[in-house]
Scaffold this motif. Structure first.
Motif, PDB file in Angstrom:
ATOM      1  N   GLN A 199       0.819  -1.219   0.000  1.00 57.32           N
ATOM      2  CA  GLN A 199       0.000   0.000   0.000  1.00 57.32           C
ATOM      3  C   GLN A 199       0.854   1.270   0.000  1.00 57.32           C
ATOM      4  O   GLN A 199       0.640   2.198   0.779  1.00 57.32           O
ATOM      5  N   GLY A 200       1.843   1.275  -0.907  1.00 54.03           N
ATOM      6  CA  GLY A 200       2.653   2.473  -1.088  1.00 54.03           C
ATOM      7  C   GLY A 200       3.891   2.555  -0.220  1.00 54.03           C
ATOM      8  O   GLY A 200       4.685   3.487  -0.370  1.00 54.03           O
ATOM      9  N   ARG A 201       4.078   1.620   0.693  1.00 54.38           N
ATOM     10  CA  ARG A 201       5.272   1.615   1.545  1.00 54.38           C
ATOM     11  C   ARG A 201       6.284   0.604   1.004  1.00 54.38           C
ATOM     12  O   ARG A 201       5.907  -0.397   0.403  1.00 54.38           O
ATOM     13  N   HIS A 202       7.564   0.895   1.202  1.00 50.37           N
ATOM     14  CA  HIS A 202       8.600  -0.075   0.820  1.00 50.37           C
ATOM     15  C   HIS A 202       8.907  -0.919   2.046  1.00 50.37           C
ATOM     16  O   HIS A 202       9.511  -0.443   3.015  1.00 50.37           O
ATOM     17  N   GLU A 252      11.031  -0.268   9.618  1.00 48.46           N
ATOM     18  CA  GLU A 252      11.886  -0.631  10.745  1.00 48.46           C
ATOM     19  C   GLU A 252      11.381  -1.874  11.468  1.00 48.46           C
ATOM     20  O   GLU A 252      10.195  -2.012  11.742  1.00 48.46           O
ATOM     21  N   ILE A 253      12.330  -2.754  11.754  1.00 48.07           N
ATOM     22  CA  ILE A 253      12.094  -3.964  12.555  1.00 48.07           C
ATOM     23  C   ILE A 253      13.120  -3.934  13.680  1.00 48.07           C
ATOM     24  O   ILE A 253      14.324  -3.996  13.421  1.00 48.07           O
ATOM     25  N   GLY A 254      12.662  -3.803  14.909  1.00 47.22           N
ATOM     26  CA  GLY A 254      13.596  -3.763  16.028  1.00 47.22           C
ATOM     27  C   GLY A 254      14.572  -2.612  15.958  1.00 47.22           C
ATOM     28  O   GLY A 254      15.731  -2.737  16.365  1.00 47.22           O
ATOM     29  N   GLN A 256      13.785   1.444  -5.886  1.00 46.54           N
ATOM     30  CA  GLN A 256      14.305   2.390  -4.894  1.00 46.54           C
ATOM     31  C   GLN A 256      15.706   1.985  -4.428  1.00 46.54           C
ATOM     32  O   GLN A 256      16.009   1.925  -3.233  1.00 46.54           O
ATOM     33  N   ALA A 257      16.567   1.738  -5.395  1.00 41.64           N
ATOM     34  CA  ALA A 257      17.910   1.230  -5.096  1.00 41.64           C
ATOM     35  C   ALA A 257      18.709   2.172  -4.211  1.00 41.64           C
ATOM     36  O   ALA A 257      19.460   1.723  -3.322  1.00 41.64           O
ATOM     37  N   GLU A 258      18.580   3.475  -4.418  1.00 43.29           N
ATOM     38  CA  GLU A 258      19.364   4.417  -3.620  1.00 43.29           C
ATOM     39  C   GLU A 258      18.968   4.368  -2.154  1.00 43.29           C
ATOM     40  O   GLU A 258      19.822   4.428  -1.262  1.00 43.29           O
TER      41      GLU A 258
END
Length: 207
Positions: free
Chosen positions: A22-25, A30-32, A59-61
């Motif tokens: 839904q539009g997020r990469h 963040e995990i932990g 979104q390689a950069e």
């Protein structure tokens, strides 16, 4: 008879579009306290099994920035939109030429542990070559998978979004299952609900 003792390479596939988020990469979530892709890369590095190649695409950069400072090699798959096979080809091209095999890891499986990776490598070394070692639980195959270098040409010829599944089927007699406990080898993060469930589980596990 054991597999060759020359170095393994680890390939972390991190090129996908996160189309169900839904539009997020997802790999930047963040995990932990760290981006998912960095958590997965650190696990690979902490295993001490060999050099790590991370394949970027979408979104390689931003992915590269999330991995800044880690001792790894970045390689870009410009045709990443063609599917998993494009990332696999890019990763194999970037492997050291003398590597005995390559462990293929998925960056959206952040529960996979150092113990899982080391057990897979040990199982592969014990298998009659040329082996394909796969993580499994109760016989059901999971990820990651470790391929003998003998299969690199076939893997590089695969097209579409199937990864190495077709090659695995062709060489079923050489597949060596390494049993692992728990669900980590099956748990990928595809949706916001998956991500929320993972965060809740990690929060519950904290003392």
């Amino acid at each position: 008879m054991t597999a060759p003792t020359s170095p393994l390479a680890l390939i972390l596939l991190a090129a996908g579009r996160s189309s169900r988020m839904q539009g997020r990469h997802k790999l930047l979530e963040e995990i932990g306290g760290e981006p998912m892709v960095r958590r997965s890369a650190r696990t690979a590095l902490d295993s001490g099994l060999g050099p790590l190649v991370v394949v970027t695409g979408f979104q390689a950069e931003q992915i590269a920035a999330a991995l800044h400072g880690l001792p790894l090699t970045l390689t870009h798959a410009p045709d990443f939109a063609d599917g998993l096979s494009a990332s696999l080809r890019a990763g194999l091209r970037a492997c050291p030429p003398d590597c005995a095999g390559a462990m293929i890891l998925l960056a959206d499986m952040p529960d996979v542990s150092v113990a899982d990776l080391r057990a897979l490598a040990e199982g592969w070394r014990q298998a009659p070559p040329p082996a394909v070692a796969v993580t499994a639980r109760d016989g059901r195959r999971g990820n990651p998978v470790l391929w003998d270098h003998a299969y690199f040409p076939e893997l590089s010829a695969v097209e579409g979004d199937t990864g190495g599944r077709e090659v695995l089927q062709r060489h079923a007699a050489h597949v060596w299952k390494v049993e692992r406990p728990g669900n980590a080898i099956f748990t990928d993060i595809d949706t916001p609900e998956d991500l929320a469930a993972l965060r809740a589980r990690l929060a519950a596990d904290r003392p």
